[in-house]
Design a protein around this motif. Structure first.
Motif, PDB file in Angstrom:
ATOM      1  N   CYS A  92       0.824  -1.214   0.000  1.00  0.00           N
ATOM      2  CA  CYS A  92       0.000   0.000   0.000  1.00  0.00           C
ATOM      3  C   CYS A  92       0.856   1.261   0.000  1.00  0.00           C
ATOM      4  CB  CYS A  92      -0.941  -0.006   1.201  1.00  0.00           C
ATOM      5  SG  CYS A  92      -2.240  -1.263   1.085  1.00  0.00           S
ATOM      6  N   ASN A  93       2.035   1.170   0.604  1.00  0.00           N
ATOM      7  CA  ASN A  93       2.949   2.308   0.567  1.00  0.00           C
ATOM      8  C   ASN A  93       3.377   2.604  -0.868  1.00  0.00           C
ATOM      9  OD1 ASN A  93       4.698   4.332   1.720  1.00  0.00           O
ATOM     10  ND2 ASN A  93       6.402   2.937   1.356  1.00  0.00           N
ATOM     11  N   VAL A  94       3.681   1.558  -1.618  1.00  0.00           N
ATOM     12  CA  VAL A  94       4.087   1.735  -3.023  1.00  0.00           C
ATOM     13  C   VAL A  94       2.928   2.272  -3.854  1.00  0.00           C
ATOM     14  CG1 VAL A  94       4.790   0.501  -5.117  1.00  0.00           C
ATOM     15  CG2 VAL A  94       5.913  -0.006  -2.934  1.00  0.00           C
ATOM     16  N   ASP A  95       1.712   1.806  -3.559  1.00  0.00           N
ATOM     17  CA  ASP A  95       0.543   2.191  -4.351  1.00  0.00           C
ATOM     18  C   ASP A  95      -0.056   3.539  -3.966  1.00  0.00           C
ATOM     19  OD1 ASP A  95       0.687  -0.057  -5.869  1.00  0.00           O
ATOM     20  OD2 ASP A  95      -0.961  -1.119  -4.889  1.00  0.00           O
ATOM     21  N   MET A  96       0.404   4.146  -2.889  1.00  0.00           N
ATOM     22  CA  MET A  96      -0.151   5.441  -2.482  1.00  0.00           C
ATOM     23  C   MET A  96      -0.031   6.441  -3.633  1.00  0.00           C
ATOM     24  SD  MET A  96       1.026   8.049   0.575  1.00  0.00           S
ATOM     25  CE  MET A  96       0.168   7.238   1.920  1.00  0.00           C
ATOM     26  N   PRO A  97      -1.120   7.143  -3.971  1.00  0.00           N
ATOM     27  CA  PRO A  97      -1.091   8.068  -5.115  1.00  0.00           C
ATOM     28  C   PRO A  97      -0.395   9.385  -4.773  1.00  0.00           C
ATOM     29  CG  PRO A  97      -3.255   8.105  -4.096  1.00  0.00           C
ATOM     30  CD  PRO A  97      -2.473   7.024  -3.383  1.00  0.00           C
ATOM     31  N   TYR A 126      -6.228  12.969  -2.891  1.00  0.00           N
ATOM     32  CA  TYR A 126      -7.321  12.621  -2.001  1.00  0.00           C
ATOM     33  C   TYR A 126      -8.593  12.419  -2.818  1.00  0.00           C
ATOM     34  CZ  TYR A 126     -10.467  13.094   2.075  1.00  0.00           C
ATOM     35  OH  TYR A 126     -11.402  12.898   3.057  1.00  0.00           O
ATOM     36  N   TYR A 127      -8.973  11.145  -2.989  1.00  0.00           N
ATOM     37  CA  TYR A 127     -10.229  10.808  -3.657  1.00  0.00           C
ATOM     38  C   TYR A 127     -11.199  10.396  -2.553  1.00  0.00           C
ATOM     39  CZ  TYR A 127      -6.989  10.572  -7.579  1.00  0.00           C
ATOM     40  OH  TYR A 127      -6.021  10.864  -8.507  1.00  0.00           O
ATOM     41  N   ARG A 128     -12.322  11.072  -2.451  1.00  0.00           N
ATOM     42  CA  ARG A 128     -13.179  11.033  -1.266  1.00  0.00           C
ATOM     43  C   ARG A 128     -13.445   9.628  -0.709  1.00  0.00           C
ATOM     44  NH1 ARG A 128     -16.255  15.060   0.265  1.00  0.00           N
ATOM     45  NH2 ARG A 128     -16.396  15.922  -1.847  1.00  0.00           N
ATOM     46  N   ASP A 129     -13.759   8.666  -1.565  1.00  0.00           N
ATOM     47  CA  ASP A 129     -14.143   7.333  -1.084  1.00  0.00           C
ATOM     48  C   ASP A 129     -13.025   6.302  -1.210  1.00  0.00           C
ATOM     49  OD1 ASP A 129     -16.770   8.139  -0.424  1.00  0.00           O
ATOM     50  OD2 ASP A 129     -17.351   8.001  -2.526  1.00  0.00           O
ATOM     51  N   SER A 130     -11.805   6.761  -1.403  1.00  0.00           N
ATOM     52  CA  SER A 130     -10.697   5.822  -1.558  1.00  0.00           C
ATOM     53  C   SER A 130     -10.192   5.355  -0.198  1.00  0.00           C
ATOM     54  CB  SER A 130      -9.549   6.480  -2.323  1.00  0.00           C
ATOM     55  OG  SER A 130      -8.849   7.397  -1.490  1.00  0.00           O
ATOM     56  N   ASP A 131      -9.462   4.247  -0.196  1.00  0.00           N
ATOM     57  CA  ASP A 131      -8.882   3.729   1.042  1.00  0.00           C
ATOM     58  C   ASP A 131      -7.892   4.724   1.644  1.00  0.00           C
ATOM     59  OD1 ASP A 131     -10.321   1.359   0.923  1.00  0.00           O
ATOM     60  OD2 ASP A 131      -8.801   0.354  -0.289  1.00  0.00           O
ATOM     61  N   TYR A 132      -7.185   5.482   0.796  1.00  0.00           N
ATOM     62  CA  TYR A 132      -6.204   6.442   1.296  1.00  0.00           C
ATOM     63  C   TYR A 132      -6.891   7.653   1.904  1.00  0.00           C
ATOM     64  CZ  TYR A 132      -2.820   3.493  -1.028  1.00  0.00           C
ATOM     65  OH  TYR A 132      -2.054   2.415  -1.396  1.00  0.00           O
ATOM     66  N   ALA A 133      -8.031   8.059   1.345  1.00  0.00           N
ATOM     67  CA  ALA A 133      -8.801   9.142   1.958  1.00  0.00           C
ATOM     68  C   ALA A 133      -9.259   8.746   3.349  1.00  0.00           C
ATOM     69  CB  ALA A 133     -10.000   9.502   1.083  1.00  0.00           C
ATOM     70  N   ARG A 134      -9.571   7.477   3.533  1.00  0.00           N
ATOM     71  CA  ARG A 134     -10.031   7.021   4.837  1.00  0.00           C
ATOM     72  C   ARG A 134      -8.929   7.087   5.897  1.00  0.00           C
ATOM     73  NH1 ARG A 134     -13.760   4.157   1.682  1.00  0.00           N
ATOM     74  NH2 ARG A 134     -12.333   2.493   1.093  1.00  0.00           N
ATOM     75  N   LEU A 135      -7.675   7.169   5.481  1.00  0.00           N
ATOM     76  CA  LEU A 135      -6.606   7.415   6.447  1.00  0.00           C
ATOM     77  C   LEU A 135      -6.858   8.728   7.185  1.00  0.00           C
ATOM     78  CD1 LEU A 135      -3.414   6.504   4.378  1.00  0.00           C
ATOM     79  CD2 LEU A 135      -4.242   5.286   6.395  1.00  0.00           C
TER      80      LEU A 135
END
Length: 236
Positions: free
Chosen positions: A40-45, A76-85
């Motif tokens: 997930c670290n590698v895939d972070m946008p 930051y895409y509102r419903d993405s897993d990274y936004a949920r961070l």
């Protein structure tokens, strides 16, 4: 050496009993991973906006306050897993997530010179009643984590004069109206001739952070201003 081995053994045992998991995908973290697993670290946008001298943040903050440097760590895409961070840190009382992400961000981008000659970190302030209800201001947590990594101080030169309704689901015009004249300088002399990094957790239209920057510039025109956030949206 024996003490180090004992500590590592103890950490491994704790991971078996109370495994730490990736805040994005839920996988158990291994030694050396923190908050995010390697995948997930590698895939972070990541935005890499700190490498662009006039980027999308500069464009949406175009106004009365000149902005020198600007960046956001990830898109930051509102419903993405990274936004949920960010959402978990704000609404689930998990400030440690912001602290860990801030540390990762600073260590990744500081070699670019983005933080060079920054004198103070100024968080976007939160109205006192809202802070009591939530328990903390996530922008202050972000500012403190960055300041600790950079060895500079956190400024306390802005206050929110009133509460404003959440920016979520508001359009661009409504966001500007919602933040109009909301912030006030507490002590402009502290900012004179300093380079201030204004930070917030997420930049969308930029209305909130621009309101801060314009108030700083109005009361202390000698202050140099840069901005930073963890998340930054793509404008629709």
């Amino acid at each position: 050496m024996d003490l180090m081995w004992l500590k590592e053994w103890g950490d491994d045992a704790l991971r078996v009993i109370y495994p730490k998991v990736c805040e994005v995908c839920g996988r158990a973290l291994t030694r050396g991973e923190d908050i995010l697993c390697l995948h997930c670290n590698v895939d972070m946008p990541r935005t890499n906006l700190h490498l662009d001298n006039f980027n999308t943040i500069h464009q949406r903050l175009a106004g009365k306050a000149p902005i020198e440097r600007a960046t956001g760590y990830f898109y930051y895409y509102r419903d993405s897993d990274y936004a949920r961070l960010v959402q978990k840190s704000k609404y689930n009382n998990r400030p440690v997530i912001i602290e860990k992400l801030a540390t990762k961000m600073v260590n990744e981008i500081k070699s670019s010179g983005f933080f060079d000659d920054i004198d103070m970190i100024q968080p976007v302030p939160m109205y006192w009643l809202k802070k009591i209800i939530r328990g903390y201001n996530q922008s202050e947590v972000l500012a403190s984590a960055i300041a600790k990594e950079m060895g500079v101080e956190v400024a306390d030169c802005l206050k929110a004069r009133r509460a404003h309704k959440t920016q979520t689901r508001k359009n661009r015009v409504e966001r500007w109206e919602n933040t109009k004249d909301i912030f006030k300088i507490k002590n402009a002399t502290v900012l004179n001739h300093k380079h201030i990094l204004v930070v917030d957790d997420v930049i969308t239209t930029g209305a909130t952070i621009l309101a801060c920057c314009e108030e700083i510039h109005r009361e202390s025109p000698t202050t140099r201003i840069s901005v930073l956030s963890l998340g930054v949206t793509h404008l629709q």
